[in-house]
Design an enzyme around this catalytic site. Structure first.
Site, PDB file in Angstrom:
ATOM      1  N   CYS A   1       0.858  -1.182   0.000  1.00 16.66           N
ATOM      2  CA  CYS A   1       0.000   0.000   0.000  1.00 16.66           C
ATOM      3  C   CYS A   1       0.899   1.239   0.000  1.00 16.66           C
ATOM      4  O   CYS A   1       1.962   1.253   0.624  1.00 16.66           O
ATOM      5  CB  CYS A   1      -0.935   0.094   1.191  1.00 16.66           C
ATOM      6  SG  CYS A   1      -2.112  -1.243   1.313  1.00 16.66           S
TER       7      CYS A   1
ATOM      8  N   ARG B   1       3.608  -0.212  -5.021  1.00 22.54           N
ATOM      9  CA  ARG B   1       3.450  -0.796  -3.686  1.00 22.54           C
ATOM     10  C   ARG B   1       2.157  -1.587  -3.535  1.00 22.54           C
ATOM     11  O   ARG B   1       1.943  -2.280  -2.537  1.00 22.54           O
ATOM     12  CB  ARG B   1       3.463   0.313  -2.623  1.00 22.54           C
ATOM     13  CG  ARG B   1       4.705   1.157  -2.626  1.00 22.54           C
ATOM     14  CD  ARG B   1       4.606   2.222  -1.572  1.00 22.54           C
ATOM     15  NE  ARG B   1       4.592   1.647  -0.254  1.00 22.54           N
ATOM     16  CZ  ARG B   1       5.656   1.334   0.462  1.00 22.54           C
ATOM     17  NH1 ARG B   1       6.861   1.526  -0.052  1.00 22.54           N
ATOM     18  NH2 ARG B   1       5.551   0.821   1.656  1.00 22.54           N
TER      19      ARG B   1
ATOM     20  N   TRP C   1      -2.907  -2.666  -1.585  1.00 23.86           N
ATOM     21  CA  TRP C   1      -2.608  -4.090  -1.776  1.00 23.86           C
ATOM     22  C   TRP C   1      -3.402  -4.781  -0.684  1.00 23.86           C
ATOM     23  O   TRP C   1      -3.076  -4.683   0.498  1.00 23.86           O
ATOM     24  CB  TRP C   1      -1.107  -4.340  -1.613  1.00 23.86           C
ATOM     25  CG  TRP C   1      -0.694  -5.746  -1.927  1.00 23.86           C
ATOM     26  CD1 TRP C   1      -0.365  -6.257  -3.149  1.00 23.86           C
ATOM     27  CD2 TRP C   1      -0.536  -6.836  -0.992  1.00 23.86           C
ATOM     28  NE1 TRP C   1      -0.024  -7.585  -3.037  1.00 23.86           N
ATOM     29  CE2 TRP C   1      -0.123  -7.958  -1.732  1.00 23.86           C
ATOM     30  CE3 TRP C   1      -0.722  -6.963   0.382  1.00 23.86           C
ATOM     31  CZ2 TRP C   1       0.122  -9.200  -1.136  1.00 23.86           C
ATOM     32  CZ3 TRP C   1      -0.478  -8.198   0.975  1.00 23.86           C
ATOM     33  CH2 TRP C   1      -0.066  -9.295   0.217  1.00 23.86           C
TER      34      TRP C   1
ATOM     35  N   ASN D   1      -1.436   1.897   5.783  1.00 28.91           N
ATOM     36  CA  ASN D   1      -0.613   0.831   5.216  1.00 28.91           C
ATOM     37  C   ASN D   1      -0.185  -0.036   6.387  1.00 28.91           C
ATOM     38  O   ASN D   1       0.429   0.476   7.324  1.00 28.91           O
ATOM     39  CB  ASN D   1       0.610   1.470   4.517  1.00 28.91           C
ATOM     40  CG  ASN D   1       1.662   0.457   4.127  1.00 28.91           C
ATOM     41  OD1 ASN D   1       1.362  -0.718   3.934  1.00 28.91           O
ATOM     42  ND2 ASN D   1       2.894   0.909   4.002  1.00 28.91           N
ATOM     43  N   GLY D   2      -0.560  -1.320   6.367  1.00 27.00           N
ATOM     44  CA  GLY D   2      -0.176  -2.189   7.488  1.00 27.00           C
ATOM     45  C   GLY D   2      -1.329  -3.079   7.893  1.00 27.00           C
ATOM     46  O   GLY D   2      -2.238  -3.321   7.094  1.00 27.00           O
TER      47      GLY D   2
ATOM     48  N   GLU E   1      16.778 -17.661  -8.995  1.00 24.47           N
ATOM     49  CA  GLU E   1      16.371 -16.312  -9.380  1.00 24.47           C
ATOM     50  C   GLU E   1      15.694 -16.315 -10.762  1.00 24.47           C
ATOM     51  O   GLU E   1      14.683 -15.632 -10.964  1.00 24.47           O
ATOM     52  CB  GLU E   1      17.602 -15.391  -9.364  1.00 24.47           C
ATOM     53  CG  GLU E   1      17.371 -13.965  -9.780  1.00 24.47           C
ATOM     54  CD  GLU E   1      16.325 -13.213  -8.948  1.00 24.47           C
ATOM     55  OE1 GLU E   1      15.883 -13.725  -7.926  1.00 24.47           O
ATOM     56  OE2 GLU E   1      15.950 -12.104  -9.369  1.00 24.47           O
TER      57      GLU E   1
ATOM     58  N   LYS F   1      11.849 -15.042 -11.386  1.00 28.60           N
ATOM     59  CA  LYS F   1      11.486 -13.981 -12.332  1.00 28.60           C
ATOM     60  C   LYS F   1      10.342 -14.459 -13.232  1.00 28.60           C
ATOM     61  O   LYS F   1       9.390 -13.731 -13.466  1.00 28.60           O
ATOM     62  CB  LYS F   1      12.680 -13.580 -13.221  1.00 28.60           C
ATOM     63  CG  LYS F   1      13.779 -12.803 -12.568  1.00 28.60           C
ATOM     64  CD  LYS F   1      13.463 -11.357 -12.248  1.00 28.60           C
ATOM     65  CE  LYS F   1      12.838 -11.181 -10.929  1.00 28.60           C
ATOM     66  NZ  LYS F   1      13.610 -11.132  -9.733  1.00 28.60           N
TER      67      LYS F   1
ATOM     68  N   GLU G   1       7.007 -14.779 -11.305  1.00 23.91           N
ATOM     69  CA  GLU G   1       6.466 -13.479 -10.897  1.00 23.91           C
ATOM     70  C   GLU G   1       5.758 -12.745 -12.011  1.00 23.91           C
ATOM     71  O   GLU G   1       4.688 -12.192 -11.806  1.00 23.91           O
ATOM     72  CB  GLU G   1       7.627 -12.556 -10.471  1.00 23.91           C
ATOM     73  CG  GLU G   1       8.081 -12.696  -9.086  1.00 23.91           C
ATOM     74  CD  GLU G   1       9.027 -11.562  -8.735  1.00 23.91           C
ATOM     75  OE1 GLU G   1       8.699 -10.766  -7.877  1.00 23.91           O
ATOM     76  OE2 GLU G   1      10.120 -11.483  -9.354  1.00 23.91           O
TER      77      GLU G   1
ATOM     78  N   HIS H   1      17.449 -36.971  -7.419  1.00 22.16           N
ATOM     79  CA  HIS H   1      16.859 -37.469  -6.169  1.00 22.16           C
ATOM     80  C   HIS H   1      15.353 -37.264  -6.125  1.00 22.16           C
ATOM     81  O   HIS H   1      14.770 -37.277  -5.047  1.00 22.16           O
ATOM     82  CB  HIS H   1      17.544 -36.797  -4.972  1.00 22.16           C
ATOM     83  CG  HIS H   1      19.004 -37.099  -4.915  1.00 22.16           C
ATOM     84  ND1 HIS H   1      19.503 -38.354  -4.639  1.00 22.16           N
ATOM     85  CD2 HIS H   1      20.083 -36.308  -5.161  1.00 22.16           C
ATOM     86  CE1 HIS H   1      20.824 -38.326  -4.691  1.00 22.16           C
ATOM     87  NE2 HIS H   1      21.195 -37.087  -5.014  1.00 22.16           N
TER      88      HIS H   1
ATOM     89  N   LYS I   1       5.753  -4.233  -4.599  1.00 21.21           N
ATOM     90  CA  LYS I   1       7.208  -4.092  -4.594  1.00 21.21           C
ATOM     91  C   LYS I   1       7.799  -4.208  -3.192  1.00 21.21           C
ATOM     92  O   LYS I   1       8.805  -4.873  -2.987  1.00 21.21           O
ATOM     93  CB  LYS I   1       7.554  -2.724  -5.192  1.00 21.21           C
ATOM     94  CG  LYS I   1       9.024  -2.422  -5.243  1.00 21.21           C
ATOM     95  CD  LYS I   1       9.657  -3.134  -6.391  1.00 21.21           C
ATOM     96  CE  LYS I   1      11.158  -2.931  -6.453  1.00 21.21           C
ATOM     97  NZ  LYS I   1      11.780  -4.016  -7.222  1.00 21.21           N
TER      98      LYS I   1
HETATM   99  O1  M6R Z   1      12.982  -4.850  -0.781  1.00 22.95           O
HETATM  100  P1  M6R Z   1      13.520  -6.230  -0.537  1.00 22.95           P
HETATM  101  O2  M6R Z   1      14.751  -6.505  -1.308  1.00 22.95           O
HETATM  102  O3  M6R Z   1      13.693  -6.533   0.921  1.00 22.95           O
HETATM  103  O4  M6R Z   1      12.395  -7.194  -1.088  1.00 22.95           O
HETATM  104  C1  M6R Z   1      12.493  -8.573  -0.931  1.00 22.95           C
HETATM  105  C2  M6R Z   1      11.531  -9.302  -1.829  1.00 22.95           C
HETATM  106  O5  M6R Z   1      10.210  -8.959  -1.519  1.00 22.95           O
HETATM  107  C3  M6R Z   1      11.775  -8.996  -3.313  1.00 22.95           C
HETATM  108  O6  M6R Z   1      13.070  -9.316  -3.685  1.00 22.95           O
HETATM  109  C4  M6R Z   1      10.788  -9.786  -4.199  1.00 22.95           C
HETATM  110  O7  M6R Z   1      11.061 -11.142  -4.118  1.00 22.95           O
HETATM  111  C5  M6R Z   1      10.867  -9.272  -5.640  1.00 22.95           C
HETATM  112  N1  M6R Z   1       9.557  -9.077  -6.154  1.00 22.95           N
HETATM  113  C6  M6R Z   1      11.575 -10.194  -6.535  1.00 22.95           C
HETATM  114  O8  M6R Z   1      11.573  -9.807  -7.862  1.00 22.95           O
END
Ligand code: M6R
Length: 613
Positions: free
Chosen positions: A2, A28, A76, A102-103, A488, A492, A495, A511, A608
């Site tokens: 948020c 956010r 969010w 926010n929270g 990673e 990606k 996501e 395994h 984010k």
């Molecule tokens: O701001 P941060 O690096 O602490 O965020 C951690 C994760 O939320 C962040 O890396 C998330 O996994 C991304 N969306 C990955 O692309």
């Protein structure tokens, strides 16, 4: 999660500023949004499910355009589905106050019952509305907004950043924080608050990060800070280096693509000023990275989430190999609840782009309570992680807006590499010449990264993405320092393309997971010259023998020759290969998502900065 924004101006209309602020904060959370503005004795609220464009349509009649104060929110969802009713701002039904949050208010059900018993009517499923009624109740008793806010906040458990406004004899705007980030700023004729400095950059680069338990009263040209118990407090004004241009798309169709292309510059900003070539060492700014302190360390505990966690795994390989210091890496969300046992002289290393991730912060605080020294690798200068660290490596990646992290990851890996060199040198494990050689390679990485970011790579990646656009699922395999790169690459793709993708240690396939391989299944294998290159080649053979379609990424020529599709990456030392190998994986996810028509910069269900548990 948020985004909240607030503004009060002596003259001039703030509605457009609020909307532009929300546009900067949309990363956010983006399932609904709204504003509340005041120009006289009444507060007008407009809110809408969907993206900001929906809200803008609602505001297009210009009825609120002249308002001199207001608050805004981009959501969010945590409590209650995305809907017009659950969108913020919320009020107490009086028409004289409005609040954005926010929270999470953990005891909202109990408070809601209490307020309902007093005859208060609720119109949403949110936890936030409870807070509006609590503030409204205190205002009705004649308290100022700041005192009403204090009284309300003393009743809630949980974490919040709020902006609340009220009209009465005068207009009041108050912001408060317990957990999620909040910045405030005063300019000559206005005052501002927001979840992120990005929303304030059009107005000022001098901001105050308020701390947990702070309350800020905003009026034109002035911000007055106090604690939630009413005692006065002051916080430093910090100057932000980022400018508005850095937070724009600069002609790229998506922030994600722009940020991928920024990586050579990010590498230079993270690394070059810190390299001490003659000494074969690096120098980080600030206290806490000196030989004496680092020599005492017996262990490093990394805590992080998501992409930052993957950078943490790579840091483990680097620090253990180059500095011979044991490193544990944990999901911050697991670490904080598993009753961790930490040996003496452990430093906890939080890795975070935003510096505001709730789980990472909580894990770091827990480790500190258990006696660890808190240090961090972070991208945001005034963030909570940075402020709570005794020593910091700022990554200088610039604002990262795309929800899928790219340049922040590369910067974190580079910071991890430099930390490994610093530790190696401080602990006497890494000789000067070895340090020099490693840092030479680091310097050579920039042209190699640039050489990778060409139309040739883009079209090769695009062709492979087209070939597999209908694939049901993907495996990403790697070993050693490139195992986290596989994780990673899979993250990606999940996501932003919403395709099932599994990152796996290549040697572990046999395994169990190998049972999943069917003829034609795409298996992305990352392999670069080094200790495990030959082993990875065997893993490629095992996959091929079961009909898997191998897409090889890396500088290991033999792997590329074995594969059905291949993207060659420039050669470097094994320890730095993740920085290059991750690039085609980022581009692959990007093109795959593009072909599937996904919203690349704002993927579904994500935000984010994850400031909730
Ligand atoms: O701001 P941060 O690096 O602490 O965020 C951690 C994760 O939320 C962040 O890396 C998330 O996994 C991304 N969306 C990955 O692309």
């Amino acid at each position: 999660m948020c985004g909240i924004v607030g503004a009060v101006a002596r003259q001039g209309a703030v509605l457009q500023d609020l909307v532009e602020g929300l546009r900067k904060l949309e990363y956010r959370g983006y399932d609904s949004c709204g504003v509340a503005v005041a120009d006289g004795a009444e507060i007008a609220i407009r809110r809408k499910v969907g993206r900001l464009t929906e809200l803008e349509a609602l505001l297009a009649d210009g009825a609120l355009a002249s308002a001199r104060a207001g608050i805004g929110h981009t959501r969010w969802a945590t409590h209650g589905k995305p809907s017009d009713e659950n969108a913020h701002p919320h009020s107490d039904g009086s028409g004289r106050m409005a609040l954005v949050h926010n929270g999470i208010i953990e005891n909202y059900l109990e408070l809601r019952r209490e307020l309902q018993a007093e005859g208060r009517k609720f119109s949403s499923e949110t936890d936030t509305e409870v807070l509006s009624h609590l503030v409204g109740r205190e205002l009705a008793r004649g308290l100022s907004l700041a005192d009403a806010g204090r009284a309300a906040l003393s009743r809630v458990h949980g974490y919040y950043a709020i902006a609340v406004m009220a009209v009465g004899k005068t207009f009041e705007l108050v912001a408060a924080r317990q957990g999620p980030p909040l910045v405030v700023a005063a300019t000559a004729d206005a005052a501002w608050c927001a979840s992120d400095v990005l929303a304030l950059l059009p107005h000022t680069r001098d901001v105050i990060y308020i701390e947990d338990g702070d309350v800020a009263e905003l009026s034109p040209g002035k911000v007055v800070l106090s604690r939630v118990d009413g005692s006065p407090v002051s916080r430093p004004v910090r100057h932000i280096d980022w400018d508005e241009e850095a937070a724009s798309k600069r002609g790229f169709p998506h922030f994600m693509l722009k940020e991928i292309f920024e990586q050579p510059d990010v590498l230079a900003r993270t690394a070059f000023d810190r390299i001490l070539q003659l000494e074969g060492d690096v120098a980080f700014e600030g206290d806490g990275w000196d030989d004496a302190g680092l020599k005492r360390l017996e262990r490093l505990q990394v805590v992080a989430c998501g992409t930052a966690l993957h950078a943490g795994y790579i840091t483990k390989y680097l620090v253990e190999s180059l500095a011979r210091l044991p490193v544990d890496v944990d999901f911050a969300s697991e670490f904080r609840y598993r009753g961790p046992v930490l040996v003496a002289n452990t430093a906890v290393l939080a890795i975070s782009q935003s510096g505001e991730t709730a789980d990472t912060l909580a894990a770091m605080r827990l480790a500190r309570e258990l006696g660890c020294r808190p240090v961090s690798i972070c991208n945001v200068k005034g963030s909570t992680v940075v402020r709570e660290s005794e020593a910091v490596i700022l990554t200088h990646a610039g604002p990262e807006i795309g929800v899928a992290s790219t340049k922040a990851f590369v910067a974190q890996v580079i910071a991890g590499f430099m930390l490994a060199v610093r530790l190696g040198r401080a602990r006497g494990v890494l000789a000067v010449d070895d340090g020099r050689r490693l840092l030479d390679e680091l310097r050579c990485l920039r042209p190699r990264l640039e050489g990778l970011l060409t139309e040739k790579t883009l079209s090769a990646v695009r062709r492979i993405a087209e070939k597999h656009v209908k694939a049901k699922g993907f495996f990403f395999l790697g070993r050693g320092v490139n195992f986290p790169v596989a994780l990673e690459g899979a993250l990606k793709l999940k996501e932003i393309s919403y395709v099932h993708a599994e990152g796996y240690a290549a040697g572990e396939m046999k395994h169990g997971p190998i049972a999943l391989i069917e003829p034609g299944m795409p298996i992305v294998v990352i392999n670069s010259p080094g200790k495990v290159a030959e082993k990875v080649r065997s893993n490629i053979e095992q996959v091929k023998a079961r009909g898997g379609h191998v897409i090889a990424i890396g500088a290991d020529r033999e792997s590329l020759a074995l594969a059905d599709d291949a993207i060659e990456v420039p050669d470097t030392i094994e320890w730095l290969s993740p920085v290059l190998n991750v690039v085609p994986l980022q581009l692959f996810a990007y093109h795959h998502a593009l072909l599937r028509g996904c919203d690349i910069d704002k993927p579904r269900n994500l935000a984010k900065s994850v400031t909730v548990e």
